[in-house]
Design a protein around this motif. Structure first.
Motif, PDB file in Angstrom:
ATOM      1  N   GLU A   1      46.408  98.009 138.601  1.00  0.00           N
ATOM      2  CA  GLU A   1      47.203  99.237 138.738  1.00  0.00           C
ATOM      3  C   GLU A   1      46.348 100.334 139.363  1.00  0.00           C
TER       4      GLU A   1
ATOM      5  N   LYS B   1      58.049 111.874 137.148  1.00  0.00           N
ATOM      6  CA  LYS B   1      58.144 110.470 137.532  1.00  0.00           C
ATOM      7  C   LYS B   1      58.816 110.390 138.897  1.00  0.00           C
TER       8      LYS B   1
ATOM      9  N   ASP C   1      60.505  96.709 135.097  1.00  0.00           N
ATOM     10  CA  ASP C   1      61.849  97.242 134.839  1.00  0.00           C
ATOM     11  C   ASP C   1      61.858  98.754 134.685  1.00  0.00           C
ATOM     12  N   ALA C   2      60.826  99.435 135.171  1.00  0.00           N
ATOM     13  CA  ALA C   2      60.710 100.888 134.987  1.00  0.00           C
ATOM     14  C   ALA C   2      61.317 101.691 136.136  1.00  0.00           C
ATOM     15  N   GLY C   3      61.918 101.025 137.109  1.00  0.00           N
ATOM     16  CA  GLY C   3      62.556 101.740 138.215  1.00  0.00           C
ATOM     17  C   GLY C   3      61.561 102.434 139.133  1.00  0.00           C
ATOM     18  N   LEU C   4      60.400 101.826 139.350  1.00  0.00           N
ATOM     19  CA  LEU C   4      59.361 102.432 140.187  1.00  0.00           C
ATOM     20  C   LEU C   4      59.584 102.114 141.656  1.00  0.00           C
TER      21      LEU C   4
ATOM     22  N   ILE D   1      54.762  96.010 142.231  1.00  0.00           N
ATOM     23  CA  ILE D   1      54.847  96.720 140.958  1.00  0.00           C
ATOM     24  C   ILE D   1      54.046  95.912 139.925  1.00  0.00           C
TER      25      ILE D   1
ATOM     26  N   TYR E   1      55.510  97.094 134.301  1.00  0.00           N
ATOM     27  CA  TYR E   1      56.462  98.151 134.676  1.00  0.00           C
ATOM     28  C   TYR E   1      57.566  97.627 135.597  1.00  0.00           C
TER      29      TYR E   1
ATOM     30  N   GLY F   1      51.677 102.655 138.602  1.00  0.00           N
ATOM     31  CA  GLY F   1      52.418 101.438 138.287  1.00  0.00           C
ATOM     32  C   GLY F   1      52.443 100.439 139.433  1.00  0.00           C
TER      33      GLY F   1
ATOM     34  N   ARG G   1      54.092 107.161 138.166  1.00  0.00           N
ATOM     35  CA  ARG G   1      54.770 106.159 137.347  1.00  0.00           C
ATOM     36  C   ARG G   1      55.597 106.793 136.238  1.00  0.00           C
ATOM     37  N   GLU G   2      55.177 107.955 135.772  1.00  0.00           N
ATOM     38  CA  GLU G   2      55.821 108.604 134.624  1.00  0.00           C
ATOM     39  C   GLU G   2      55.605 110.101 134.728  1.00  0.00           C
TER      40      GLU G   2
END
Length: 180
Positions: free
Chosen positions: A128, A145, A14-17, A8, A12, A81, A35-36
């Motif tokens: 990325e 996402k 902490d973005a839960g990817l 990752i 990102y 991400g 990623r989103e």
């Protein structure tokens, strides 16, 4: 030492990817996830029809027509991400999901994407991976996402006889080999 894989991008963390993953035991490709939330606009929403009409009726295109066409007829970069590391003699090939063109009108305009080993941790974007896409469907497509958007295959590559390599180093991120 690790040979190849995915991480990752730190921005990102902490973005839960999700990292790319194969969906079945014999799958060759690793599915990449968005990623989103991302809106991939239909090319038909813009002045695309107007541009076609001008060309069909053999009207000369102005500089403004060309500028507008350039803004319309281009792929969008869907962010993942994720970055990939691999050996110097390997490449990550990005391919479309087979269902995307048929079910959603989404294509990768150049057929594939090529992620070189030196793209990893480049100074512009940490490596990325983005997947270029064009929406030929009549409606905008909302990519959620975590939705699967493409797949990647690690592959070795061969060099031509007499290739001595090139001393140029990658100096930036997407679309750059360090050579102008």
């Amino acid at each position: 030492m690790s040979t190849r894989g995915f991480e990752i991008v730190s921005a990102y963390a902490d973005a839960g990817l999700q990292l790319p993953q194969r969906q079945t035991q014999n799958a060759a490709g690793y599915d990449f996830f968005a990623r989103e939330d991302f809106v991939l606009k239909s090319i038909w929403r813009y002045d695309f029809i107007r541009l076609f009409r001008l060309i069909k009726n053999e009207h000369p295109l102005t500089a403004e027509d060309m500028r507008r066409a350039g803004a319309i007829l281009k792929p969008l970069l869907v962010p993942t991400g994720v970055k990939a590391y691999m050996q110097p003699n390997e490449v990550l090939i990005l391919a479309n999901r087979s269902s995307n063109p048929l079910k959603r009108g989404l294509v990768i305009p150049n057929g594939i994407g090529v992620i070189d080993a030196d793209y990893y941790n480049n100074p512009d974007n940490e490596g990325e991976i983005f997947i270029q896409m064009v929406n030929f469907g009549p409606r905008d497509v909302v990519i959620a996402k975590g939705e699967r958007i493409g797949q990647g295959l690690f592959m070795p590559y061969l060099l031509a006889d007499g290739d001595q390599g090139n001393a140029n180093a990658r100096t930036s991120g997407f679309g750059s080999t360090g050579v102008k």
